[in-house]
Design an enzyme around this catalytic site. Structure first.
Site, PDB file in Angstrom:
ATOM      1  N   GLY A  71      30.538  43.935  21.462  1.00 18.66           N
ATOM      2  CA  GLY A  71      30.969  44.197  23.047  1.00 18.66           C
ATOM      3  C   GLY A  71      29.880  44.612  23.833  1.00 18.66           C
ATOM      4  CB  THR A  72      27.384  47.177  23.594  1.00 15.17           C
ATOM      5  OG1 THR A  72      28.099  48.224  23.088  1.00 15.17           O
ATOM      6  CG2 THR A  72      26.026  47.791  24.432  1.00 15.17           C
ATOM      7  CG  ASN A 151      37.475  52.186  25.712  1.00 15.21           C
ATOM      8  OD1 ASN A 151      37.472  52.046  26.957  1.00 15.21           O
ATOM      9  ND2 ASN A 151      36.721  53.372  25.600  1.00 15.21           N
ATOM     10  CD  GLN A 179      39.597  49.232  22.154  1.00 15.31           C
ATOM     11  OE1 GLN A 179      40.622  49.139  21.528  1.00 15.31           O
ATOM     12  NE2 GLN A 179      38.466  49.809  21.675  1.00 15.31           N
ATOM     13  CB  SER A 197      33.567  44.193  19.775  1.00 10.83           C
ATOM     14  OG  SER A 197      33.089  44.698  18.726  1.00 10.83           O
ATOM     15  CG  HIS A 199      33.472  47.382  15.425  1.00 13.11           C
ATOM     16  ND1 HIS A 199      33.791  48.439  15.802  1.00 13.11           N
ATOM     17  CD2 HIS A 199      32.649  46.877  16.557  1.00 13.11           C
ATOM     18  CE1 HIS A 199      33.339  49.010  16.806  1.00 13.11           C
ATOM     19  NE2 HIS A 199      32.646  48.107  17.451  1.00 13.11           N
ATOM     20  CB  THR A 235      18.096  34.294  12.723  1.00  7.12           C
ATOM     21  OG1 THR A 235      16.666  33.862  13.051  1.00  7.12           O
ATOM     22  CG2 THR A 235      18.744  33.482  11.508  1.00  7.12           C
ATOM     23  CB  CYS A 322      31.620  54.163  22.587  1.00  9.37           C
ATOM     24  SG  CYS A 322      32.548  53.049  21.967  1.00  9.37           S
TER      25      CYS A 322
HETATM   26  N1  PLP Z   1      34.168  47.687  25.523  1.00  7.07           N
HETATM   27  C1  PLP Z   1      35.201  48.338  24.979  1.00  7.07           C
HETATM   28  C2  PLP Z   1      36.352  48.348  25.796  1.00  7.07           C
HETATM   29  C3  PLP Z   1      35.179  49.125  23.769  1.00  7.07           C
HETATM   30  O1  PLP Z   1      36.164  49.793  23.431  1.00  7.07           O
HETATM   31  C4  PLP Z   1      33.927  49.142  23.152  1.00  7.07           C
HETATM   32  C5  PLP Z   1      33.863  49.749  22.037  1.00  7.07           C
HETATM   33  O2  PLP Z   1      34.490  50.905  21.657  1.00  7.07           O
HETATM   34  C6  PLP Z   1      32.792  48.272  23.263  1.00  7.07           C
HETATM   35  C7  PLP Z   1      32.966  47.638  24.764  1.00  7.07           C
HETATM   36  C8  PLP Z   1      31.538  48.186  22.750  1.00  7.07           C
HETATM   37  O3  PLP Z   1      31.751  47.378  21.695  1.00  7.07           O
HETATM   38  P1  PLP Z   1      30.786  47.170  20.517  1.00  7.07           P
HETATM   39  O4  PLP Z   1      31.095  48.485  19.512  1.00  7.07           O
HETATM   40  O5  PLP Z   1      31.111  45.842  19.658  1.00  7.07           O
HETATM   41  O6  PLP Z   1      29.330  47.306  21.099  1.00  7.07           O
END
Ligand code: PLP
Length: 382
Positions: A71-72, A151, A179, A197, A199, A235, A322
């Site tokens: 996600g990031t 989140n 989310q 994302s 996970h 990769t 996070c």
């Molecule tokens: N965006 C939201 C709304 C999230 O809840 C999160 C993770 O908590 C992220 C982005 C970041 O995702 P990642 O952990 O895959 O980098």
């Protein structure tokens, strides 16, 4: 001791069926997808199969999906990439005050590079103010970025209305769907870009995707060997991508029943916990993620509550996992208009598909006991 995991917004366990799908791609089918031999072809086929399966469920074209590290990375690549590619048209970006830091921090960085960013207010439930959005759009606005669901408090945003406004004004619309993906229906075709994302949906960590609608003007963020049609070099994480596809399949194909199960447990949890005096629910009463419950309690610190619950084997959170180690009040709760002292006693419990009603009843009782214990020793009263 009994252990109860109620922190699914932070991350989820990897589903055994996902592990099973991924396993051959570690030590048997380990080829580099760019290699021309059979091992390489095997890996390439697995990636393209994954892309197709995911695209089918998102109802978009496979060519609009680019695999990333999560996600990031997707948020950064999309926001910086669209900003950079469209800076001749304008340098104004609109986002909301309650975005994840993976959106807010790239926006702040862009401000240092000469872009202007408007941070939209939200109402007391965390819903973005659509009038403020209309008013904020200017001639030089190039991008609107508003998350699909929050989140921390779980509030779901009116993406359809935002996308109509964006389309009407000819502005790109990105949504951080981390989310929401696989948990609630989202019309991805109404967006120009989205971040996902793995996970958060019972897939492995360190893999995700960005959806970028065909024709969107976006600059490349990760330069290198030209993987992912030149848009994201590096990769490919073949086991991760296969895992994300399997997790997507499981989440989308059972979305309704998973949501019903989580919502049933959440309603019970909310009913029980709100029986505690001086407690309240943060976020929208209905327009929220099925498994999200976010509570506030007067006279206590959320961190102390977490520790007591941890001692009872319950995994909870005060909000965003996070921003570890950050004791400042949450920017999301402040944006709801809560005073500082009301932001400190917060507790997020996020339910997953493996949780049971028994676990919820045990947790509600543990929360009640912990709150009473902390209030008994609190200098602020009860
Ligand atoms: N965006 C939201 C709304 C999230 O809840 C999160 C993770 O908590 C992220 C982005 C970041 O995702 P990642 O952990 O895959 O980098």
């Amino acid at each position: 001791m009994k252990r109860i995991y109620l922190d699914h917004a932070a991350t989820t366990p990897v589903d055994p069926r996902v592990v099973e799908a991924m396993t051959p791609y570690f030590s048997q089918k380990y080829g580099n997808a760019s290699s021309l031999h059979e091992w390489g072809r095997e890996a390439r086929e697995a990636i393209e199969r994954a892309r197709k399966e995911i695209a089918k469920r998102m109802k978009v074209f496979p060519e609009e999906i680019y695999f990333t590290s999560g996600g990031t990375e997707s948020d950064n690549a999309i926001i910086k990439g669209i900003a950079w590619a469209n800076k001749d048209k304008g340098k104004h970006i609109i986002t909301s005050k309650i975005e994840h830091h993976a959106v807010l921090n790239p926006c702040e960085w862009l401000e240092k590079q000469g872009f202007e960013v408007t941070y939209l207010p939200v109402d007391e439930y965390g819903v973005v103010d659509l009038d403020a959005l209309q008013d904020a759009i200017k001639k030089d606005t190039i991008l609107i970025s508003v998350m699909a669901a929050n989140n921390e408090i779980g509030t779901i945003q009116p993406l359809k209305e935002i996308s109509e406004i964006a389309r009407d004004k000819g502005v790109y619309f990105h949504s951080d769907a981390v989310q929401a993906y696989g948990k609630i229906p989202v019309d991805y075709t109404s967006l120009d870009a989205a971040s996902v994302s793995s996970h958060k949906i019972y897939g492995p960590k360190g893999v995700g995707l960005m959806y970028v609608k065909q024709g969107t003007k976006i600059e490349v963020f990760m330069h290198g060997g030209g993987h992912e049609r030149g848009r994201r070099s590096g990769t490919e994480n073949v086991p991760g991508i296969v895992g994300l596809a399997k997790a997507t399949e499981l989440a989308f194909d059972h979305m309704k029943e998973n949501a019903e199960h989580e919502e049933k447990l959440r309603k019970k949890l909310v009913e029980e916990v709100l029986g505690i005096p001086n407690s309240w629910l943060n976020g929208h009463p209905e327009k929220r993620l099925p498994g999200n419950a976010h509570f506030g309690f007067d006279f206590i610190e959320g961190e102390s509550l977490l520790l007591l619950l941890d001692q009872k084997g319950i995994a909870a959170s005060t909000g965003s996992a996070c921003s570890t180690g950050d004791l400042r009040p949450s920017h999301v709760l402040l944006a709801l208009g809560l005073p500082h002292e009301k932001c400190h006693g917060s507790l997020r419990l996020t339910i997953g598909r493996e949780n049971t009603m028994q676990e919820i009843e045990y947790t509600a009782e543990a929360v009640r006991e912990a709150v009473e214990k902390l209030r008994a020793i609190s200098p602020y009263g009860k």
